[in-house]
Design a protein around this motif. Structure first.
Motif, PDB file in Angstrom:
ATOM      1  N   THR A 139       0.846  -1.181   0.000  1.00  0.00           N
ATOM      2  CA  THR A 139       0.000   0.000   0.000  1.00  0.00           C
ATOM      3  C   THR A 139       0.886   1.236   0.000  1.00  0.00           C
ATOM      4  N   VAL A 140       0.334   2.353  -0.400  1.00  0.00           N
ATOM      5  CA  VAL A 140       1.081   3.610  -0.373  1.00  0.00           C
ATOM      6  C   VAL A 140       0.658   4.400   0.859  1.00  0.00           C
ATOM      7  N   ARG A 141       1.645   4.746   1.662  1.00  0.00           N
ATOM      8  CA  ARG A 141       1.390   5.541   2.860  1.00  0.00           C
ATOM      9  C   ARG A 141       1.934   6.947   2.616  1.00  0.00           C
ATOM     10  N   ASP A 142       1.111   7.958   2.834  1.00  0.00           N
ATOM     11  CA  ASP A 142       1.546   9.340   2.674  1.00  0.00           C
ATOM     12  C   ASP A 142       2.238   9.806   3.951  1.00  0.00           C
ATOM     13  N   VAL A 143       3.422  10.401   3.791  1.00  0.00           N
ATOM     14  CA  VAL A 143       4.217  10.877   4.917  1.00  0.00           C
ATOM     15  C   VAL A 143       4.536  12.350   4.665  1.00  0.00           C
ATOM     16  N   ASP A 144       4.179  13.206   5.616  1.00  0.00           N
ATOM     17  CA  ASP A 144       4.518  14.621   5.487  1.00  0.00           C
ATOM     18  C   ASP A 144       6.031  14.771   5.476  1.00  0.00           C
ATOM     19  N   ARG A 145       6.534  15.455   4.480  1.00  0.00           N
ATOM     20  CA  ARG A 145       7.981  15.667   4.345  1.00  0.00           C
ATOM     21  C   ARG A 145       8.542  16.357   5.587  1.00  0.00           C
ATOM     22  N   ASP A 146       7.775  17.272   6.180  1.00  0.00           N
ATOM     23  CA  ASP A 146       8.222  17.991   7.372  1.00  0.00           C
ATOM     24  C   ASP A 146       8.352  17.093   8.601  1.00  0.00           C
ATOM     25  N   SER A 147       7.705  15.926   8.581  1.00  0.00           N
ATOM     26  CA  SER A 147       7.789  15.025   9.735  1.00  0.00           C
ATOM     27  C   SER A 147       8.996  14.088   9.651  1.00  0.00           C
ATOM     28  N   ILE A 148       9.728  14.144   8.539  1.00  0.00           N
ATOM     29  CA  ILE A 148      10.887  13.258   8.336  1.00  0.00           C
ATOM     30  C   ILE A 148      12.140  13.960   8.854  1.00  0.00           C
ATOM     31  N   THR A 149      12.786  13.345   9.847  1.00  0.00           N
ATOM     32  CA  THR A 149      14.019  13.931  10.385  1.00  0.00           C
ATOM     33  C   THR A 149      15.260  13.326   9.739  1.00  0.00           C
ATOM     34  N   LYS A 150      15.130  12.119   9.186  1.00  0.00           N
ATOM     35  CA  LYS A 150      16.262  11.476   8.519  1.00  0.00           C
ATOM     36  C   LYS A 150      15.705  10.518   7.475  1.00  0.00           C
ATOM     37  N   ALA A 151      16.346  10.487   6.318  1.00  0.00           N
ATOM     38  CA  ALA A 151      15.954   9.562   5.249  1.00  0.00           C
ATOM     39  C   ALA A 151      17.220   9.059   4.577  1.00  0.00           C
ATOM     40  N   VAL A 152      17.366   7.731   4.507  1.00  0.00           N
ATOM     41  CA  VAL A 152      18.559   7.133   3.922  1.00  0.00           C
ATOM     42  C   VAL A 152      18.137   6.005   2.980  1.00  0.00           C
ATOM     43  N   VAL A 153      18.732   5.995   1.790  1.00  0.00           N
ATOM     44  CA  VAL A 153      18.491   4.921   0.831  1.00  0.00           C
ATOM     45  C   VAL A 153      19.116   3.639   1.371  1.00  0.00           C
ATOM     46  N   GLN A 154      18.408   2.535   1.232  1.00  0.00           N
ATOM     47  CA  GLN A 154      18.882   1.234   1.687  1.00  0.00           C
ATOM     48  C   GLN A 154      19.483   0.458   0.519  1.00  0.00           C
ATOM     49  N   VAL A 155      20.540  -0.288   0.789  1.00  0.00           N
ATOM     50  CA  VAL A 155      21.158  -1.123  -0.232  1.00  0.00           C
ATOM     51  C   VAL A 155      20.261  -2.329  -0.470  1.00  0.00           C
ATOM     52  N   GLU A 156      20.011  -2.634  -1.751  1.00  0.00           N
ATOM     53  CA  GLU A 156      19.189  -3.790  -2.103  1.00  0.00           C
ATOM     54  C   GLU A 156      20.016  -4.762  -2.932  1.00  0.00           C
ATOM     55  N   PHE A 157      19.802  -6.047  -2.694  1.00  0.00           N
ATOM     56  CA  PHE A 157      20.534  -7.066  -3.423  1.00  0.00           C
ATOM     57  C   PHE A 157      19.662  -7.814  -4.418  1.00  0.00           C
ATOM     58  N   SER A 158      18.373  -7.513  -4.418  1.00  0.00           N
ATOM     59  CA  SER A 158      17.483  -8.124  -5.400  1.00  0.00           C
ATOM     60  C   SER A 158      16.560  -7.037  -5.945  1.00  0.00           C
ATOM     61  N   PRO A 159      16.090  -7.207  -7.158  1.00  0.00           N
ATOM     62  CA  PRO A 159      15.241  -6.173  -7.758  1.00  0.00           C
ATOM     63  C   PRO A 159      13.875  -6.102  -7.086  1.00  0.00           C
ATOM     64  N   PRO A 160      13.288  -4.915  -7.064  1.00  0.00           N
ATOM     65  CA  PRO A 160      11.950  -4.763  -6.483  1.00  0.00           C
ATOM     66  C   PRO A 160      10.898  -5.408  -7.374  1.00  0.00           C
ATOM     67  N   SER A 161       9.758  -5.712  -6.789  1.00  0.00           N
ATOM     68  CA  SER A 161       8.676  -6.297  -7.567  1.00  0.00           C
ATOM     69  C   SER A 161       8.080  -5.244  -8.493  1.00  0.00           C
ATOM     70  N   PRO A 162       7.557  -5.643  -9.638  1.00  0.00           N
ATOM     71  CA  PRO A 162       6.904  -4.690 -10.541  1.00  0.00           C
ATOM     72  C   PRO A 162       5.761  -3.938  -9.854  1.00  0.00           C
ATOM     73  N   GLN A 163       5.043  -4.619  -8.950  1.00  0.00           N
ATOM     74  CA  GLN A 163       3.941  -3.967  -8.239  1.00  0.00           C
ATOM     75  C   GLN A 163       4.456  -2.831  -7.352  1.00  0.00           C
ATOM     76  N   GLU A 164       5.584  -3.064  -6.653  1.00  0.00           N
ATOM     77  CA  GLU A 164       6.168  -2.012  -5.822  1.00  0.00           C
ATOM     78  C   GLU A 164       6.563  -0.810  -6.669  1.00  0.00           C
ATOM     79  N   LEU A 165       7.212  -1.080  -7.800  1.00  0.00           N
ATOM     80  CA  LEU A 165       7.638   0.013  -8.679  1.00  0.00           C
ATOM     81  C   LEU A 165       6.442   0.781  -9.223  1.00  0.00           C
TER      82      LEU A 165
END
Length: 175
Positions: A139-165
């Protein structure tokens, strides 16, 4: 003239010299680090673009930077042009936009964390594709940008599902 560290160009000088040419080539300067303590001394230029940097782009930007910086009367140093790296925190709207489709970990101002696939940023709200419920439905969860104090990209070792993309607003060829 700006003060130089051990005869090296200053961060401001490097940015002023390179910014226009990098922008014309389609790249942004994210940071410049002048390290006089390194052996040999080092000037690192961190650049990025919507499509990221490939080896050809790094080579071209290195050539541009070297040509422009060679005109400075400075002590010898090693010039490095690089991309921000996967572990760079996302701080600006541009960072969030460029990371769309990537898996991220968000820390919110209440101390909680969310992990999911980054979707679109629209009017101060980030879409985050998460798994919820007993069956782990996407599901898609909406997050207010102002409520984010830290955001970091995670390393992935397998491709995401087409549904996620798809939920993140991307097709398989854009990540």
């Amino acid at each position: 003239m700006a003060e130089q560290s051990a005869g090296l160009p200053s961060q401001r000088q490097v940015i002023e010299l390179l910014d226009g040419e990098f922008a014309r080539a389609g790249y942004d300067i994210e940071d410049v680090v002048v390290d006089a303590g390194a052996r040999p001394p080092r000037v690192t230029v961190v650049a990025d673009a919507d499509g990221g940097l490939d080896l050809d782009a790094v080579a071209e930007l290195s050539r541009i930077a070297s040509t422009l910086l060679d005109d400075l009367d400075s002590a010898p140093y090693v010039l490095e042009v690089t991309s921000p790296g996967v572990d760079r925190p996302l701080r600006t709207d541009t960072h969030f936009r460029r990371a769309r489709g990537r898996r991220v970990e968000l820390t919110l101002n209440d101390g909680s964390t969310l992990t999911g696939r980054l979707g679109e940023l629209h009017e101060g709200v980030v879409g985050l594709v998460v798994r919820e419920g007993a069956r782990g439905a996407l599901t898609v969860r909406d997050v207010d940008r102002d409520s984010i104090t830290k955001a970091v990209v995670q390393v992935e070792f397998s491709p995401p599902s087409p549904q996620e993309l798809e939920l993140a607003g991307q097709t398989g060829g854009e990540t």
